[in-house]
Design an enzyme around this catalytic site. Structure first.
Site, PDB file in Angstrom:
ATOM      1  N   LYS C  80       0.866  -1.178   0.000  1.00 42.97           N
ATOM      2  CA  LYS C  80       0.000   0.000   0.000  1.00 42.97           C
ATOM      3  C   LYS C  80       0.904   1.231   0.000  1.00 42.97           C
ATOM      4  O   LYS C  80       1.939   1.241   0.683  1.00 42.97           O
ATOM      5  CB  LYS C  80      -0.866  -0.035   1.262  1.00 42.97           C
ATOM      6  CG  LYS C  80      -1.920   1.050   1.370  1.00 42.97           C
ATOM      7  CD  LYS C  80      -2.756   0.827   2.636  1.00 42.97           C
ATOM      8  CE  LYS C  80      -3.854   1.871   2.813  1.00 42.97           C
ATOM      9  NZ  LYS C  80      -4.661   1.611   4.031  1.00 42.97           N
ATOM     10  N   SER C 155      -9.537   1.575   3.229  1.00 43.15           N
ATOM     11  CA  SER C 155      -8.703   2.351   2.337  1.00 43.15           C
ATOM     12  C   SER C 155      -7.678   1.524   1.576  1.00 43.15           C
ATOM     13  O   SER C 155      -7.082   2.028   0.628  1.00 43.15           O
ATOM     14  CB  SER C 155      -7.978   3.432   3.131  1.00 43.15           C
ATOM     15  OG  SER C 155      -7.086   2.828   4.065  1.00 43.15           O
ATOM     16  N   SER C 179      -9.535  -0.772   7.497  1.00 42.92           N
ATOM     17  CA  SER C 179      -9.005  -0.532   6.155  1.00 42.92           C
ATOM     18  C   SER C 179      -8.311  -1.712   5.492  1.00 42.92           C
ATOM     19  O   SER C 179      -8.025  -1.664   4.304  1.00 42.92           O
ATOM     20  CB  SER C 179      -8.037   0.656   6.180  1.00 42.92           C
ATOM     21  OG  SER C 179      -8.770   1.854   6.149  1.00 42.92           O
TER      22      SER C 179
END
Ligand SMILES: [Mg+2]
Ligand SMILES: [Zn+2]
Lengths: 98, 485, 487
Positions: C80, C155, C179
């Site tokens: 990420k 996210s 997330s």
């Protein structure tokens, strides 16, 4: 919308140093007031005598000895600098006096 | 016309004597080229996290102990949020509601009526001492400002006094006392020129007899003791004048213009301070055990003013000498060690406070070197005094050989023997020299006989010179008078 | 052999070990797959096939020399884009860091490198991890591989979509309020949020420091254990890192099954839960019952307070954490600034997106003078109550089973104008962050529209081994994470 949940958006945006467009200011005001209304439910909880949780698992005395370790060279430290001069960051002149 | 009295509170920032920063192990030293003492944590890069410096905590606890503070059982870390270009994260990690030291007092010494007379001592109350990180350094040029982060993150304590100071002289004495104690205990070098000690002064005035505090102004970042004294004096006069004329004092921050000697209000675009303090979630609290405090306490020296009191009382030293000996803990230790070997405090005090300090300041880095590392030994100083007391050498010879003792670490008896400096007590030999000097110096002889008592000194000097200082001065005096009679 | 890019990491490790495939071959397969589907998914912000192949060859050379670095050596793992890698960009999905390059490695990235994993690409995310749909990325919207008109969750939506679409074998995400778990559930993959303090946060761009944790996103629970093993463990650079003994997670999976006592918190099956989701989760619960586990209904009475508490604490911490993005040292700098104060306003005004601005303002507000006690301090106290609820429950049960998200993936754009309804996506996940517990989202089937559903298993603090073992009991016999969307 209740009286107590109004938010002085300009004051807070100034604290947070964020420029808002007029549109944003208007949109955020109403959205944030909805959110603050939603927050009202926490006020009904009896929290007398309850310790606040800052850390889920508090541990004490996490530290290191005072022994230097290698750091960044000035080039590495200023790798992403928007503007620099003589290995220093340049900012618009900081003037405090009248 | 009303009389006004000042009420002053000081916030003193002092850099602790650490090798690394408060929350990361980047090195810290003064005077390095810009941005050479950073790492990702110092620069506040994304993803970086703080880790406490244990020594900084220990030095803070020791500072608290020097000033009689209560050491908190638990202290924690808070973020003080404000934007400024010298602050990498735009928050300063500090301590808000649970500082490491609470309360305490700083004993101050006011100037006496004369240099050699001790002034009044008084205890000034402290609110707290907390630990935080320093910011970087801004310098300005014509078109902008430059930021150097070398200093950013350096361990800093903030010593906050109560509004318990009542004159500029007291404010200066307060700073002097903090400096004395911190240098004394090895907690900081407190070099104000290097920014290692900085002061914010809160000043208000009120009509004499009034209990209520007046509106205060704050002067930030005063970087010399004279700056504090002069700016506080200026501010007291300014505020008193404003009030006298029926004006109003505004709570504001003012800058001290040291060159021209006035304060001026800062007009900043910033909103009223709303620092949004909250506990720093990246740091865990510190728990301080009784044993730890005791152990740190045991490593501290006697407080300098306590020692000074003892020297005045137990050793009967004059104030100036006691004060000099108590400026530096090693100097005091050296002195006391020597006294245990030869119980002549005044004589030893003289040699340490005058001769030793003179030699120290003659050497370049001598002060930072530390007395223990120097070749000269306290035992040798004691021995030197003994040699004088026993009449082996004269006072003059003692002073003459001191530099050599200092340089080489040789014992005074060794030097005396090597150089043949042993005092002559051979009456016949000295009498011979006296007779020769009398014969060679008819002028002072005549004057002395005419009743000028002082004229004998010239003759004594002649004898001492001729014997290279080795003649016993008392004996010379006696013999000269006998021969001149 | 089926396509390498869709194998589990554990299986690929076996193939690499036996010499049946090379790391280069595997990497090439993943690169080809990425080239063929990425324009439909938009999971990656950046990737560098040439560099990845160089790393793969190094891995093969190590193995040939008998110096393999272990079971992750040669396995492509995506990150990420808020995890720092030295010499690589780091945008956090934000314009304000568009050109930023990190001069250092995050601890978890360094640990993956040490074990020979190939760091493969930087994955899309909601800006600074603020969001539940990955629509708040400043650069692109990632699509759900199961239905590209839908959001992948967020996210860590780029990470979960990439794993689901076969564009990487596994990925690391971060989880502040759900997330990792919520997008894992919406994309049909396994997402694990470790106990707070198990995985170092050093090098993870902070959203809310007291809640953030890094965790693996994989296709199987076994892979989750494999990667957790590599990244878990104390780090002196993170003061909140826990000095816990790290057990052998993979060994825990192989231990004989136990008759676990599992709790169903009734507040998690109440109003607002989509019936299809409820059905899928209840089916998973039935499985455990049939395996001889004892299912106990329990109560977490302060559950409904978790959302407001979370949305006070997380934005408050974020408002401070994101203050460093200011136009001075390394971020976007506005060209319109007239002085140094203006520089902040304009750089941040231009650099941050709407959701980030909204949360910073909310966070600054709840901390501001006069409101701290009413909001922040009170929220911290209620956090204690929420945590106590869980600790009480764990006196009765070994773990809890709940849904992950109240609904399956929703349509792109559907909730953009209504932050509060978006915030409700995390209703079943954020309490776990407040309590610092480990939890894992395991795929447990599909809705009638063939959208994935996940079940959440919530473990006791630092008992990841037990939690993984419970999750694996289900996953090893169902393997919904190994089913693939048609792309
Ligand atoms: Mg202050
Ligand atoms: Zn301070």
């Amino acid at each position: 919308m209740s009286e107590e949940t109004s938010i002085d958006i300009d004051y807070v945006a100034t604290l947070a140093r964020i420029e808002l467009t007029d549109e944003e200011r208007e949109q955020f005001s109403s959205q944030l007031e909805d959110i603050l209304d939603y927050f009202e439910r926490i006020k009904a909880v009896d929290v007398a005598g309850i310790e606040p949780t800052a850390h889920a698992f508090p541990i004490y005395n996490v530290w290191e000895e005072d022994v230097p370790e290698p750091g960044l060279s000035p080039d590495e430290a200023l790798l992403n600098a928007p503007e620099q001069r003589g290995n220093q960051i340049v900012v618009p002149k900081v003037v405090e006096d009248a | 016309m009303k009389d006004y009295e000042a009420v002053i509170g000081l916030e003193v920032h002092v850099q602790l004597k650490c090798d690394t920063k408060m929350f990361t192990r980047a090195a810290y030293r003064f005077g390095e080229p810009p941005n050479t003492l950073t790492n990702p944590v110092v620069m506040g890069l994304p993803g970086t996290l703080p880790v406490l410096n244990k020594r900084a905590i220990e030095l803070s606890i020791q500072t608290g102990l020097m000033f009689g503070c209560h050491i908190a059982e638990v202290c924690k870390w808070d973020r003080k949020n404000y934007f400024y270009p010298d602050q990498p994260k735009n928050y300063q990690i500090s301590q808000f509601d649970q500082p490491i030291c609470i309360g305490g007092v700083v004993e101050i010494e006011l100037p006496g009526p004369a240099r050699n007379v001790m002034g009044e001592h008084r205890e000034v109350k402290l609110t707290r001492i907390h630990l935080e990180e320093d910011v970087g350094k801004l310098t300005h040029y014509e078109n902008g400002s430059l930021v150097d982060f070398n200093r950013a993150g350096t361990p800093l304590i903030e010593i906050v006094s109560e509004p318990d100071l009542f004159s500029a002289e007291e404010a200066a004495a307060f700073l002097n006392a903090i400096r004395l104690n911190m240098i004394y205990a090895g907690l900081s070098d407190c070099d104000m020129e290097k920014g290692q000690m900085r002061c914010d002064a809160n000043v208000s005035v009120r009509p004499v007899g009034s209990e209520k505090l007046g509106i205060r102004t704050e002067m930030k970042n005063l970087n010399s003791i004279s700056g504090v004294r002069d700016s506080v004096n200026y501010e007291i006069r300014r505020q008193s004048k404003v009030l006298e004329k029926g004006g109003e004092i505004f709570q504001e921050t003012r800058r001290w213009n040291a060159e021209q000697g006035y304060t001026v209000a800062l007009r900043s675009k910033e909103e009223a301070h709303d620092y949004r303090y909250f506990p720093d979630p990246d740091l865990m609290p510190v728990r301080v055990s009784r044993e730890w405090v005791d152990c740190l306490h045991a490593k501290l020296p006697e407080r300098p003013f306590d020692r000074q009191r003892r020297y005045l009382k137990d050793f009967g030293l004059p104030f100036t000498m006691a004060s000099v000996l108590c400026q530096n803990s090693e100097l005091g230790n050296f002195f006391e060690e020597a006294v245990t070997k030869c119980n002549k405090p005044l004589e030893i005090g003289n040699l340490v406070a005058n001769d030793l300090l003179r030699e120290l300041s003659a050497g370049k880095d001598a002060e930072s070197q530390g007395l223990v590392l120097l070749p000269i030994k306290s035992g040798h100083v004691a021995e030197l005094v003994k040699l004088v007391e026993e009449g082996v050498i004269s006072r003059q010879i003692a002073q003459d050989i001191f530099p050599q003792m200092f340089q080489t670490g040789e014992s005074p008896s060794t030097i005396v023997e090597k150089k043949g400096l042993r005092q002559t007590t051979d009456m016949a030999e000295i009498e011979g020299v006296c007779a020769r000097i009398i014969a060679e110096n008819p002028k002072p002889v005549g004057e002395f006989r005419a009743g000028n008592e002082k004229a004998i000194n010239a003759l004594k000097g002649g004898v001492m010179k001729a014997t290279r200082g080795k003649a016993n001065p008392a004996m010379v005096d006696k013999l000269l008078r006998k021969l001149l009679a | 052999m089926s396509d390498l890019y869709y194998q589990s990491a554990a299986e690929l490790a076996r193939l690499l070990e036996k010499g049946e495939i090379s790391a280069r071959q595997l990497m090439q397969s993943v690169i080809d797959r990425t080239h063929s589907v990425e324009e439909k998914i938009h999971a990656f912000l950046r990737f560098d096939p040439d560099e990845a192949l160089v790393e793969a060859e190094k891995s093969d050379q190590r193995r040939a020399a008998g110096k393999s670095l272990g079971s992750l050596d040669g396995i492509p793992i995506g990150l990420k884009d808020l995890i720092c890698v030295s010499g690589q960009g780091l945008t956090c999905g934000s314009r304000i860091l568009e050109n930023y390059v990190s001069p250092y490695d995050a601890t978890c990235a360094a640990r993956l490198k040490e074990r020979g994993a190939i760091l493969w690409g930087r994955l899309n995310m909601d800006e600074f991890a603020m969001g539940s749909s990955t629509e708040n990325s400043a650069f692109q919207t990632t699509c759900n591989p199961w239905n590209t008109e839908c959001i992948p969750g967020g996210s860590s939506g780029g990470s979960t979509a990439a794993v689901a679409a076969g564009e990487t074998i596994a990925a690391l995400g971060s989880d502040t309020g759900g997330s990792i778990r919520q997008p894992a559930s919406l994309c049909g993959v396994v997402g694990l949020k470790p106990s707070y303090g198990l995985v170092s946060r050093y090098g993870l761009a902070a959203f809310a420091s007291s809640l953030d944790q890094i965790g693996p996103i994989t296709r199987t629970v076994e892979d989750s254990a494999l990667i957790l093993q590599a990244i878990a463990g104390h780090d002196a650079r993170d003061s909140t890192s826990f000095k816990a003994h790290i057990p052998d997670y993979q060994a825990a999976l192989k231990a004989p099954p136990r008759r676990w006592k599992l709790g169903l918190p009734r507040e998690y099956f109440a109003e607002g839960l989509d019936p299809e989701i409820r059905q899928a989760v209840e089916k998973a619960v039935d499985f455990y019952k049939n395996e001889g586990c004892e299912i106990v209904e329990i109560s977490l009475p302060h559950t409904e307070l978790a959302l407001p508490v979370y949305y006070i604490l997380a934005p408050a911490e974020a408002s401070s954490n994101l203050a460093r993005y200011d136009g001075v040292r390394y971020t976007h700098r506005s060209e319109r600034a007239e002085d140094h104060v203006d520089l902040y306003f304009k750089s941040r005004g231009e650099g941050f997106g709407q959701e980030v601005k909204r949360r910073i303002i909310l966070g600054a507000y709840v901390l501001s003078s006069g409101y701290y006690d009413a909001y922040y301090l009170r929220a911290q106290k209620i956090r204690t109550l929420i945590r106590n609820d869980f600790m009480d429950a764990f006196k009765k049960v070994d773990a809890l089973i709940t849904p992950v998200s109240p609904t399956a993936a929703f349509k792109i754009g559907e909730r953009l104008d209504d932050p509060l309804s978006m915030y409700l996506s995390d209703i079943y996940t954020l309490s776990i962050n407040l309590a610092g517990l480990p939890a894992i989202s395991v795929p447990c089937g599909f809705t009638s529209k063939k959208l994935p559903v996940g079940v959440q298993i919530i473990g006791q603090p630092f008992k990841e081994a037990e939690m993984l073992s419970i999750a694996n009991l289900y996953d090893s016999t169902h393997r919904f994470g190994m089913e693939h969307p048609e792309l």
